[in-house]
Design a protein around this motif. Structure first.
Motif, PDB file in Angstrom:
ATOM      1  N   ASP A   1      -3.258  10.501  -4.443  1.00 55.16           N
ATOM      2  CA  ASP A   1      -3.273   9.207  -5.137  1.00 55.16           C
ATOM      3  C   ASP A   1      -2.906   8.109  -4.142  1.00 55.16           C
ATOM      4  O   ASP A   1      -2.046   8.298  -3.289  1.00 55.16           O
ATOM      5  CB  ASP A   1      -2.250   9.170  -6.273  1.00 55.16           C
ATOM      6  N   ARG A   2      -3.575   6.967  -4.276  1.00 55.18           N
ATOM      7  CA  ARG A   2      -3.213   5.823  -3.438  1.00 55.18           C
ATOM      8  C   ARG A   2      -3.360   4.547  -4.254  1.00 55.18           C
ATOM      9  O   ARG A   2      -4.179   4.476  -5.176  1.00 55.18           O
ATOM     10  CB  ARG A   2      -4.047   5.761  -2.164  1.00 55.18           C
TER      11      ARG A   2
ATOM     12  N   ASN B   1       0.883   5.713  -1.001  1.00 52.49           N
ATOM     13  CA  ASN B   1       0.102   6.868  -1.418  1.00 52.49           C
ATOM     14  C   ASN B   1       1.027   8.020  -1.754  1.00 52.49           C
ATOM     15  O   ASN B   1       2.203   8.011  -1.418  1.00 52.49           O
ATOM     16  CB  ASN B   1      -0.927   7.263  -0.350  1.00 52.49           C
ATOM     17  N   ASN B   2       0.474   8.975  -2.442  1.00 55.40           N
ATOM     18  CA  ASN B   2       1.178  10.197  -2.800  1.00 55.40           C
ATOM     19  C   ASN B   2       0.484  11.317  -2.033  1.00 55.40           C
ATOM     20  O   ASN B   2      -0.567  11.795  -2.467  1.00 55.40           O
ATOM     21  CB  ASN B   2       1.100  10.427  -4.313  1.00 55.40           C
TER      22      ASN B   2
ATOM     23  N   ASP C   1       0.859  -1.179   0.000  1.00 55.75           N
ATOM     24  CA  ASP C   1       0.000   0.000   0.000  1.00 55.75           C
ATOM     25  C   ASP C   1       0.892   1.225   0.000  1.00 55.75           C
ATOM     26  O   ASP C   1       1.811   1.328   0.822  1.00 55.75           O
ATOM     27  CB  ASP C   1      -0.894   0.020   1.243  1.00 55.75           C
TER      28      ASP C   1
ATOM     29  N   GLY D   1      -7.106   7.806  -7.723  1.00 54.41           N
ATOM     30  CA  GLY D   1      -6.147   8.825  -8.119  1.00 54.41           C
ATOM     31  C   GLY D   1      -6.483   9.410  -9.473  1.00 54.41           C
ATOM     32  O   GLY D   1      -7.502   9.087 -10.088  1.00 54.41           O
TER      33      GLY D   1
ATOM     34  N   GLY E   1      -7.196   1.235  -6.167  1.00 52.80           N
ATOM     35  CA  GLY E   1      -6.754   2.536  -5.705  1.00 52.80           C
ATOM     36  C   GLY E   1      -7.617   3.654  -6.222  1.00 52.80           C
ATOM     37  O   GLY E   1      -8.624   3.431  -6.903  1.00 52.80           O
TER      38      GLY E   1
ATOM     39  N   SER F   1      -1.940   8.508 -12.635  1.00 57.43           N
ATOM     40  CA  SER F   1      -1.608   7.499 -11.632  1.00 57.43           C
ATOM     41  C   SER F   1      -2.273   6.157 -11.935  1.00 57.43           C
ATOM     42  O   SER F   1      -1.622   5.103 -11.925  1.00 57.43           O
ATOM     43  CB  SER F   1      -2.036   8.007 -10.250  1.00 57.43           C
TER      44      SER F   1
END
Length: 143
Positions: free
Chosen positions: A43-44, A37-38, A35, A65, A63, A69
């Motif tokens: 975003d994940r 994220n950003n 997992d 995003g 996810g 992404s």
């Protein structure tokens, strides 16, 4: 092909992967789960891979995003399934160089992934494009 036509083609490929993602979903028998994220844009990704005898035999992602992404995750899973771990790392480094606008090994056919080449013009989007790839690398390092 003119630059405008190429840009339109690339946008079309990105949107196709965003609206019709490949390998999206869960992988029940995966042996690696990552997992990431950003935090700068939200975003994940939840990436699951099945690695057997040094080869990525399957990969799925879930996810949320932006189109960059999520389409990158779709393209990445298509590219790495069936590849050995060493090749997956190499592809990740080539991809990273490409989206940063650096010279990269263009001997390998990157297929749809080349559509993300234009990300290099938008530095804030590089983290979006590389999120899935960084998750893949992290998972393989932990394996």
């Amino acid at each position: 092909m003119s630059s405008n036509n190429l840009d339109a083609l690339y946008r079309s490929v990105i949107m196709d992967h965003y609206k019709n993602p490949r390998n999206k979903g869960t992988l029940e028998d995966g042996n690696l789960t990552i997992d990431m994220n950003n935090p700068t844009c939200g975003d994940r990704i939840h990436l699951t891979m099945k690695v057997e005898d040094g080869k990525i035999t399957d990969a799925r992602f879930e996810g949320e995003g932006c189109s960059i992404s999520m389409s990158s995750a779709s393209m990445m899973t298509q590219m790495i399934i069936g590849k050995d771990v060493e090749t997956a790392y190499k592809l990740s480094h080539i991809f990273s160089d490409m989206v940063q606008g650096k010279d990269y090994d263009d001997e390998i056919d990157l297929g749809d992934i080349e559509a993300l080449q234009g990300v290099s013009k938008f530095p804030a989007r590089i983290k979006c494009a590389t999120l899935a790839w960084k998750a893949m690398e992290k998972g393989l390092k932990e394996e």
